[in-house]
Design a protein around this motif. Structure first.
Motif, PDB file in Angstrom:
ATOM      1  N   GLY A 170     108.799  53.029  12.961  1.00 17.86           N
ATOM      2  CA  GLY A 170     108.072  51.877  13.452  1.00 17.86           C
ATOM      3  C   GLY A 170     108.815  50.583  13.212  1.00 17.86           C
ATOM      4  N   ARG A 171     108.065  49.485  13.380  1.00 13.59           N
ATOM      5  CA  ARG A 171     108.672  48.164  13.208  1.00 13.59           C
ATOM      6  C   ARG A 171     109.132  47.952  11.769  1.00 13.59           C
ATOM      7  N   GLY A 172     110.354  47.441  11.627  1.00 10.69           N
ATOM      8  CA  GLY A 172     110.860  47.085  10.314  1.00 10.69           C
ATOM      9  C   GLY A 172     110.415  45.688   9.927  1.00 10.69           C
ATOM     10  N   SER A 173     110.852  45.232   8.770  1.00  8.72           N
ATOM     11  CA  SER A 173     110.354  43.966   8.237  1.00  8.72           C
ATOM     12  C   SER A 173     110.759  42.771   9.087  1.00  8.72           C
ATOM     13  N   TYR A 174     111.990  42.769   9.610  1.00 12.54           N
ATOM     14  CA  TYR A 174     112.402  41.622  10.415  1.00 12.54           C
ATOM     15  C   TYR A 174     111.683  41.600  11.758  1.00 12.54           C
ATOM     16  N   VAL A 175     111.453  42.771  12.338  1.00 13.29           N
ATOM     17  CA  VAL A 175     110.728  42.822  13.611  1.00 13.29           C
ATOM     18  C   VAL A 175     109.290  42.352  13.400  1.00 13.29           C
ATOM     19  N   LEU A 176     108.676  42.750  12.308  1.00 15.17           N
ATOM     20  CA  LEU A 176     107.308  42.300  12.020  1.00 15.17           C
ATOM     21  C   LEU A 176     107.252  40.788  11.803  1.00 15.17           C
ATOM     22  N   GLN A 177     108.215  40.263  11.067  1.00 15.33           N
ATOM     23  CA  GLN A 177     108.234  38.814  10.861  1.00 15.33           C
ATOM     24  C   GLN A 177     108.472  38.067  12.163  1.00 15.33           C
ATOM     25  N   ALA A 178     109.308  38.634  13.024  1.00 16.34           N
ATOM     26  CA  ALA A 178     109.532  38.016  14.329  1.00 16.34           C
ATOM     27  C   ALA A 178     108.255  38.040  15.161  1.00 16.34           C
ATOM     28  N   ALA A 179     107.491  39.124  15.061  1.00 15.79           N
ATOM     29  CA  ALA A 179     106.227  39.213  15.799  1.00 15.79           C
ATOM     30  C   ALA A 179     105.252  38.137  15.325  1.00 15.79           C
ATOM     31  N   ILE A 180     105.247  37.847  14.026  1.00 17.05           N
ATOM     32  CA  ILE A 180     104.407  36.774  13.495  1.00 17.05           C
ATOM     33  C   ILE A 180     104.857  35.425  14.061  1.00 17.05           C
ATOM     34  N   ALA A 181     106.170  35.183  14.027  1.00 13.29           N
ATOM     35  CA  ALA A 181     106.703  33.930  14.566  1.00 13.29           C
ATOM     36  C   ALA A 181     106.392  33.797  16.051  1.00 13.29           C
ATOM     37  N   ALA A 182     106.388  34.923  16.767  1.00 14.87           N
ATOM     38  CA  ALA A 182     106.090  34.890  18.199  1.00 14.87           C
ATOM     39  C   ALA A 182     104.652  34.460  18.461  1.00 14.87           C
ATOM     40  N   GLU A 183     103.723  34.869  17.592  1.00 11.60           N
ATOM     41  CA  GLU A 183     102.329  34.445  17.761  1.00 11.60           C
ATOM     42  C   GLU A 183     102.213  32.928  17.678  1.00 11.60           C
ATOM     43  N   HIS A 184     102.940  32.328  16.751  1.00 10.34           N
ATOM     44  CA  HIS A 184     102.950  30.869  16.653  1.00 10.34           C
ATOM     45  C   HIS A 184     103.594  30.255  17.898  1.00 10.34           C
ATOM     46  N   ALA A 185     104.703  30.842  18.346  1.00 11.01           N
ATOM     47  CA  ALA A 185     105.437  30.272  19.478  1.00 11.01           C
ATOM     48  C   ALA A 185     104.628  30.302  20.765  1.00 11.01           C
ATOM     49  N   ARG A 186     103.810  31.319  20.919  1.00 13.65           N
ATOM     50  CA  ARG A 186     103.035  31.469  22.155  1.00 13.65           C
ATOM     51  C   ARG A 186     101.791  30.582  22.167  1.00 13.65           C
ATOM     52  N   ALA A 187     101.336  30.140  21.015  1.00  7.79           N
ATOM     53  CA  ALA A 187     100.076  29.393  20.919  1.00  7.79           C
ATOM     54  C   ALA A 187     100.286  27.929  21.275  1.00  7.79           C
ATOM     55  N   ALA A 188      99.324  27.365  21.988  1.00  7.20           N
ATOM     56  CA  ALA A 188      99.414  25.965  22.388  1.00  7.20           C
ATOM     57  C   ALA A 188      99.083  25.019  21.241  1.00  7.20           C
TER      58      ALA A 188
END
Length: 428
Positions: free
Chosen positions: A300-318
């Protein structure tokens, strides 16, 4: 230009050029310690000459040329005792005569080679990271000591022992390949991320951030995705750094004072870096999916991929309010299960405070009390103060912000925390 101004300029040039300079010199002289000595000799020469002659148009090339001259002289002095050294001196001299700027043409290869050398298996993990932070990231002994919460003398000894170990092991000063490269890759990724974090939130000094370090880490991350294109964690780290660095311009005001996430102007976030980060995250997830389907090792997702997914949630939010904090809290929970890190749990407390209310965040934060790994970590009282503030418990929030301010070595962050303490106390 005055001597002090010139000295400050030389220090800035060293920050920018030291990694490339040492990396190129390692390729030339085949000796890490000698390469660092030659680079420092070149800086000493700059300190002696630039106040009178002025800073050259290409200071990096000037330092490289000076260091190469020192290398030629050193090998010529040894020529009578070592025939091989004499041959290398001739080779260096010819290359220098043909192109005084030679050695700067393969910067990317040189930096990566230096990183993999610093992560040589003859070194302990602590020595690998410390040496890479010193030579590749260009961090001072004091900065590394702060990052490790260790005495400066301990870090200095660790660096000296690491260089001595490399010399005694007769370590091949080449970029490894195949299985050996894979073994060192995890350490390399960790060091790149440490470099990025030092740029994103400087551990000490007068600056809130050091964007040049972030840019260097992002650049190396991009190189690694080309070098190791089938590793999801490589793409995950690149995605994480692209997404995080997209906020740099908005994280400080015109005077360099910190601007927290709630108050950031998201129009100032770098859209190009967000696009690159989301694309790298998509590639990482494709590789994870392929691994699950049998195309590679599962997990599954490793630690960097998970952290990137968190950062992506911030990036997508208005906005902060439009952010999917429940999703972020869930991602932090996954990351915590994978890493076991109490710092991840601290971040989950922040997300829970946003998603379910500050009382939920405080409940998790209370569970972290007494965790030794968080002793002296200024973000613990900072987070608690923020949660108290959301609950309207101003005096308690102020006390926590003041406690956090006393723990940080970054002047800008300390001033911010003290301002927050004053505002919270006034609000009561």
């Amino acid at each position: 230009m005055g001597d002090e101004t010139t000295r400050a300029a030389i220090e800035a040039v060293w920050r920018l050029e030291s990694t490339r300079l040492i990396g190129a010199l390692v390729r030339i002289v085949r000796d890490v310690a000698l390469a660092e000595d030659l680079a420092q000799d070149a800086v000493v020469a700059a300190l002696a000459q630039w106040p009178a002659s002025g800073i050259p148009d290409n200071p990096g090339a000037w330092l490289m040329t000076t260091a190469k001259r020192r290398a030629v002289d050193a090998f010529r002095r040894r020529a009578r005792q070592d025939v091989a050294a004499a041959a290398l001196a001739r080779e260096l001299s010819e290359a220098f005569d043909e192109d005084p700027g030679a050695g700067l043409d393969h910067v990317e290869d040189d930096v990566l080679r230096l990183m993999f050398i610093c992560c040589h298996p003859a070194l302990t993990p602590e020595a690998q990271t410390t040496l890479t932070l010193k030579l590749v990231a260009g961090l001072s002994t004091r900065e590394i000591a702060r990052a490790y919460l260790a005495p400066e003398a301990t870090i200095a000894q660790r660096v000296s022992r690491a260089k001595r170990t490399l010399a005694e092991a007769g370590a091949a000063l080449e970029e490894p390949s195949g299985a050996e490269r894979a073994e060192r890759l995890t350490t390399v990724l960790g060091v790149v991320y440490l470099l990025f974090n030092e740029g994103y939130s400087a551990t000490e000094g007068d600056d809130w951030m050091r964007p040049a370090l972030c840019d260097e880490a992002v650049r190396i991350g991009r190189i690694l995705t080309a070098l190791v294109p089938d590793d999801p964690e490589v793409h995950g780290l690149s995605a994480l750094m692209e997404l995080q660095s997209s906020r740099l311009a908005a994280r400080a005001d015109g005077d360099g004072e910190p601007v927290l996430l709630d108050a950031q102007d998201r129009k100032r976030w770098d859209a190009a870096r967000i696009r690159r980060g989301l694309a790298a995250l998509t590639r990482a997830d494709e590789l994870v999916a392929g691994a699950r389907a049998g195309a590679g090792p599962s997990g599954g997702r490793g630690s960097y991929v998970l952290q990137a997914a968190i950062a992506a949630e911030h990036a997508r939010a208005a906005s902060v309010d439009a952010t999917d904090w429940n999703r972020i809290a869930d991602l932090y929970a996954q990351l915590g299960r994978r890493t076991g890190s109490p710092v991840v749990e601290l971040n989950r407390a922040v997300a829970l405070g946003r998603a379910q209310g500050p009382a939920a965040g405080l409940a998790l934060l209370d569970q972290l009390e007494g965790v030794s790994a968080l002793d002296g970590y200024h973000l613990v009282p900072s987070v608690r103060g923020d949660l108290y503030e959301q609950l309207g418990r101003g005096h308690e929030a102020a006390a926590e912000f003041e406690r956090a301010a006393a723990m940080t070595s970054n002047a800008r962050e300390r001033a911010l925390l003290l301002r927050r303490a004053e505002a919270a106390r006034r609000a009561g």
